[in-house]
Design a protein around this motif. Structure first.
Motif, PDB file in Angstrom:
ATOM      1  N   ARG A   1       0.834  -1.197   0.000  1.00 29.69           N
ATOM      2  CA  ARG A   1       0.000   0.000   0.000  1.00 29.69           C
ATOM      3  C   ARG A   1       0.876   1.257   0.000  1.00 29.69           C
ATOM      4  O   ARG A   1       1.945   1.277   0.590  1.00 29.69           O
ATOM      5  CB  ARG A   1      -0.872  -0.039   1.244  1.00 29.69           C
ATOM      6  N   LYS A   2       0.369   2.336  -0.683  1.00 31.13           N
ATOM      7  CA  LYS A   2       1.089   3.605  -0.678  1.00 31.13           C
ATOM      8  C   LYS A   2       1.120   4.163   0.729  1.00 31.13           C
ATOM      9  O   LYS A   2       0.150   4.079   1.464  1.00 31.13           O
ATOM     10  CB  LYS A   2       0.387   4.631  -1.569  1.00 31.13           C
ATOM     11  N   ARG A   3       2.255   4.721   1.083  1.00 32.96           N
ATOM     12  CA  ARG A   3       2.407   5.292   2.415  1.00 32.96           C
ATOM     13  C   ARG A   3       1.767   6.674   2.431  1.00 32.96           C
ATOM     14  O   ARG A   3       2.139   7.563   1.664  1.00 32.96           O
ATOM     15  CB  ARG A   3       3.887   5.384   2.760  1.00 32.96           C
ATOM     16  N   SER A   4       0.785   6.877   3.271  1.00 31.64           N
ATOM     17  CA  SER A   4       0.078   8.139   3.373  1.00 31.64           C
ATOM     18  C   SER A   4      -0.261   8.386   4.834  1.00 31.64           C
ATOM     19  O   SER A   4      -0.887   7.566   5.478  1.00 31.64           O
ATOM     20  CB  SER A   4      -1.197   8.095   2.536  1.00 31.64           C
TER      21      SER A   4
ATOM     22  N   ARG B   1      -4.129  13.375   4.374  1.00 32.78           N
ATOM     23  CA  ARG B   1      -4.929  13.404   3.156  1.00 32.78           C
ATOM     24  C   ARG B   1      -4.108  13.167   1.900  1.00 32.78           C
ATOM     25  O   ARG B   1      -4.610  12.648   0.913  1.00 32.78           O
ATOM     26  CB  ARG B   1      -5.586  14.774   3.010  1.00 32.78           C
ATOM     27  N   HIS B   2      -2.855  13.551   1.927  1.00 37.38           N
ATOM     28  CA  HIS B   2      -2.021  13.507   0.728  1.00 37.38           C
ATOM     29  C   HIS B   2      -0.961  12.416   0.847  1.00 37.38           C
ATOM     30  O   HIS B   2      -0.287  12.301   1.869  1.00 37.38           O
ATOM     31  CB  HIS B   2      -1.332  14.861   0.522  1.00 37.38           C
ATOM     32  N   PRO B   3      -0.783  11.634  -0.226  1.00 38.04           N
ATOM     33  CA  PRO B   3       0.241  10.579  -0.196  1.00 38.04           C
ATOM     34  C   PRO B   3       1.648  11.169  -0.154  1.00 38.04           C
ATOM     35  O   PRO B   3       1.874  12.324  -0.528  1.00 38.04           O
ATOM     36  CB  PRO B   3       0.009   9.801  -1.491  1.00 38.04           C
ATOM     37  N   MET B   4       2.581  10.364   0.303  1.00 44.18           N
ATOM     38  CA  MET B   4       3.960  10.805   0.472  1.00 44.18           C
ATOM     39  C   MET B   4       4.577  11.236  -0.864  1.00 44.18           C
ATOM     40  O   MET B   4       5.353  12.189  -0.916  1.00 44.18           O
ATOM     41  CB  MET B   4       4.786   9.685   1.106  1.00 44.18           C
ATOM     42  N   LYS B   5       4.202  10.567  -1.953  1.00 47.01           N
ATOM     43  CA  LYS B   5       4.736  10.909  -3.269  1.00 47.01           C
ATOM     44  C   LYS B   5       4.333  12.344  -3.632  1.00 47.01           C
ATOM     45  O   LYS B   5       5.154  13.112  -4.152  1.00 47.01           O
ATOM     46  CB  LYS B   5       4.192   9.927  -4.306  1.00 47.01           C
ATOM     47  N   TYR B   6       3.107  12.721  -3.344  1.00 44.83           N
ATOM     48  CA  TYR B   6       2.622  14.069  -3.616  1.00 44.83           C
ATOM     49  C   TYR B   6       3.380  15.084  -2.758  1.00 44.83           C
ATOM     50  O   TYR B   6       3.778  16.139  -3.229  1.00 44.83           O
ATOM     51  CB  TYR B   6       1.117  14.142  -3.339  1.00 44.83           C
ATOM     52  N   ARG B   7       3.599  14.762  -1.510  1.00 38.08           N
ATOM     53  CA  ARG B   7       4.312  15.657  -0.601  1.00 38.08           C
ATOM     54  C   ARG B   7       5.734  15.901  -1.082  1.00 38.08           C
ATOM     55  O   ARG B   7       6.239  17.012  -1.037  1.00 38.08           O
ATOM     56  CB  ARG B   7       4.339  15.084   0.812  1.00 38.08           C
TER      57      ARG B   7
ATOM     58  N   TRP C   1       5.682  20.089   5.604  1.00 35.28           N
ATOM     59  CA  TRP C   1       6.156  18.964   4.803  1.00 35.28           C
ATOM     60  C   TRP C   1       7.625  19.134   4.440  1.00 35.28           C
ATOM     61  O   TRP C   1       8.390  18.177   4.469  1.00 35.28           O
ATOM     62  CB  TRP C   1       5.340  18.833   3.520  1.00 35.28           C
TER      63      TRP C   1
END
Length: 115
Positions: free
Chosen positions: A2-5, A8-14, A44
């Protein structure tokens, strides 16, 4: 897996946001573009790139300096144009008040003296 989040926002977006913050000179505009709170973006950045805030912001290029100067001069020109328009209007009003309503604007005639 699972994507690490965390929120509200996933780590990749951050990470993408923090990367864009490093490249951006106007964080407020970036926050508006992304629809995020500036404080959240700085949080962030602190979490993901604690050493990033010690880096100096990119130096302003010659073109950016000139563009900033042009914007400043255009603003000054606009202010002066407004002032000129205001004073032109004020002078027209003063001139209109000085003319009496029964006068046509022609030279007044004078009587000849008895000499």
């Amino acid at each position: 897996m699972r994507k690490r989040s965390v929120g509200r926002h996933p780590m990749k977006y951050r990470r993408m946001v923090v990367k864009r913050m490093r490249e951006c000179s106007n964080i407020s505009a970036l926050a508006k573009e992304l629809g995020l709170d500036r404080k959240q973006m700085y949080t962030w950045r602190e979490q993901l790139d604690p050493d990033g805030r010690d880096k100096r912001p990119p130096t302003e290029t010659r073109e950016e300096k000139l563009e900033r100067e042009v914007r400043r001069l255009k603003g000054a020109l606009a202010d002066k144009t407004l002032e000129v328009d205001f004073f032109k209007g004020a002078l027209q009003k003063v001139a209109a008040r000085r003319q009496s309503p029964d006068m046509t604007g022609a030279k007044a005639s004078t009587t000849k003296s008895g000499k």
